[in-house]
Design an enzyme around this catalytic site. Structure first.
Site, PDB file in Angstrom:
ATOM      1  N   LEU A 295      29.668  32.832  70.600  1.00 15.06           N
ATOM      2  CA  LEU A 295      29.468  33.048  72.262  1.00 15.06           C
ATOM      3  C   LEU A 295      28.644  34.036  72.722  1.00 15.06           C
ATOM      4  O   LEU A 295      28.598  35.091  72.136  1.00 15.06           O
ATOM      5  CB  LEU A 295      30.961  33.235  72.697  1.00 15.06           C
ATOM      6  CG  LEU A 295      31.842  32.072  72.828  1.00 15.06           C
ATOM      7  CD1 LEU A 295      33.173  32.319  73.277  1.00 15.06           C
ATOM      8  CD2 LEU A 295      31.230  30.800  73.825  1.00 15.06           C
ATOM      9  N   ASP A 296      27.700  33.536  73.649  1.00 14.51           N
ATOM     10  CA  ASP A 296      26.952  34.529  74.251  1.00 14.51           C
ATOM     11  C   ASP A 296      27.842  35.795  74.740  1.00 14.51           C
ATOM     12  O   ASP A 296      28.878  35.547  75.060  1.00 14.51           O
ATOM     13  CB  ASP A 296      26.033  33.855  75.402  1.00 14.51           C
ATOM     14  CG  ASP A 296      24.928  33.035  74.910  1.00 14.51           C
ATOM     15  OD1 ASP A 296      24.428  33.071  73.802  1.00 14.51           O
ATOM     16  OD2 ASP A 296      24.765  32.171  75.800  1.00 14.51           O
ATOM     17  N   PRO A 297      27.211  36.982  74.910  1.00 13.57           N
ATOM     18  CA  PRO A 297      27.854  38.167  75.397  1.00 13.57           C
ATOM     19  C   PRO A 297      28.566  37.831  76.911  1.00 13.57           C
ATOM     20  O   PRO A 297      29.807  38.161  77.016  1.00 13.57           O
ATOM     21  CB  PRO A 297      26.804  39.342  75.543  1.00 13.57           C
ATOM     22  CG  PRO A 297      25.765  38.871  74.477  1.00 13.57           C
ATOM     23  CD  PRO A 297      25.856  37.301  74.346  1.00 13.57           C
TER      24      PRO A 297
ATOM     25  N   ARG B  64      23.147  26.938  77.901  1.00 13.30           N
ATOM     26  CA  ARG B  64      22.148  27.524  78.885  1.00 13.30           C
ATOM     27  C   ARG B  64      20.985  26.287  78.762  1.00 13.30           C
ATOM     28  O   ARG B  64      20.431  26.045  79.851  1.00 13.30           O
ATOM     29  CB  ARG B  64      21.520  28.848  78.236  1.00 13.30           C
ATOM     30  CG  ARG B  64      22.330  29.672  78.513  1.00 13.30           C
ATOM     31  CD  ARG B  64      21.833  31.230  78.056  1.00 13.30           C
ATOM     32  NE  ARG B  64      22.012  31.278  76.703  1.00 13.30           N
ATOM     33  CZ  ARG B  64      21.230  31.945  75.931  1.00 13.30           C
ATOM     34  NH1 ARG B  64      19.955  32.486  76.329  1.00 13.30           N
ATOM     35  NH2 ARG B  64      21.156  31.804  74.471  1.00 13.30           N
TER      36      ARG B  64
END
Length: 301
Positions: free
Chosen positions: A46-48, A181
């Site tokens: 997962l992205d930050p 994204r």
């Protein structure tokens, strides 16, 4: 002399409801420390700034990571219309703007081509490798490069909410390797108004819902205690999509030694990949052939 292992042998899954901020690697390291485990890994980055399900495998459960990584995952995310950023999310710099805003009907129509088997170009700020280097490193250095499109299976993608003209909330279920994204970026381009992800939450992954997750605060609070061990989920929860076959007594011995072993009849056909249990514990993963399973992975539990 063999090197001594750091940490203890602890096996199973823990599902973390990741907060915004830390990287997936930082969460894994925190969990590994809290359990004093000698081995840990996660099933899907997962992205930050993303939140939600981050499934972390400890010990022998790491052998089941590929089966969770390949499973479908669900996301809910907000798209901010009118702005494109260099990172395709709210953390980046705005690089294009538009005053146009789509109607609900236009969004519903634009979502149709995103269903099924699609091709997707990852964000430039991603961990994809370009000539041996991570794309995000090249992007930070303002290098001029292009990323190739990659296949992605999208099982579902729906408009969940439209809180205002600038935003919409999307629900998506997709396979391995999806970049939310990129979906937001490409949806904005399809609608002629630009777009980026404002927030993102993984609502479920394989067999686990976000509501099943524990917080990092709980992990910290219970670190190095038996109470934390009580939160561990069985190793075989990572094998839910594979048929289970039970080993005979002799078959279990052979499988544990890495050899083909006999199993009782079950819900599997010749050539199927299966997992084998003995007294409720996973013994091996392998291919079922003529009453035996030929192991590809063996569990040391």
């Amino acid at each position: 002399m063999a090197r001594r292992k750091k940490g203890r042998d602890v096996h199973g899954w823990i599902v973390v409801d990741k907060p915004a901020g830390p990287t997936s690697t930082a969460v894994v390291n925190k969990v590994k420390w809290a359990f004093n485990a000698n081995k840990a890994g996660h099933a899907g980055t997962l992205d930050p700034e993303a939140t939600g399900v981050l499934a972390i495998a400890l010990g022998e459960a790491t052998k089941t990571i590929p089966y969770i990584s390949d499973a479908l995952k669900a996301y809910r995310f907000s798209v901010r219309f009118g702005q494109a950023t260099n990172t395709d999310d709210a953390e980046g710099t705005v690089i294009h703007q538009s005053d146009a805003r789509p109607s609900d009907a236009a969004i519903l129509e634009a979502l149709k081509p995103f269903r099924g088997d699609i091709m997707q170009v990852p964000p430039k700020f991603s961990a994809v490798k370009v000539d041996g280097q991570r794309a995000y490193k090249l992007a930070r250095e303002d290098d001029d490069f292009e990323l190739s499109a990659r296949p992605l299976y999208v099982d579902e993608i729906e408009l969940f909410d439209r809180p205002d003209a600038d935003h919409c909330v999307i629900d998506m279920v997709c396979g391995k390797g999806g970049y939310v994204r990129s979906i937001a970026r490409d949806l904005g381009e399809a609608l002629g108004c630009y777009g980026h992800v404002e927030w993102l939450r993984r609502t479920w992954s394989g067999p686990w819902d976000a509501e099943d997750g524990v917080t990092l605060a709980t992990v910290d609070e219970l670190a190095r205690t038996e109470a934390l061990d009580d939160l561990l989920r069985p190793v075989d929860e990572g094998l839910g999509d594979l048929p289970e076959l039970r080993a005979t007594a002799d078959g279990a011995v052979k499988l544990r030694n890495g050899n083909p072993g006999q199993v009782f009849p079950g819900d599997a056909e010749y050539g199927d990949e299966v997992w084998v249990s003995d007294n409720g514990q996973p013994v091996a993963i392998g291919v079922f052939r003529s009453g035996e399973v030929h192991p590809s992975r063996v569990f040391n539990l």
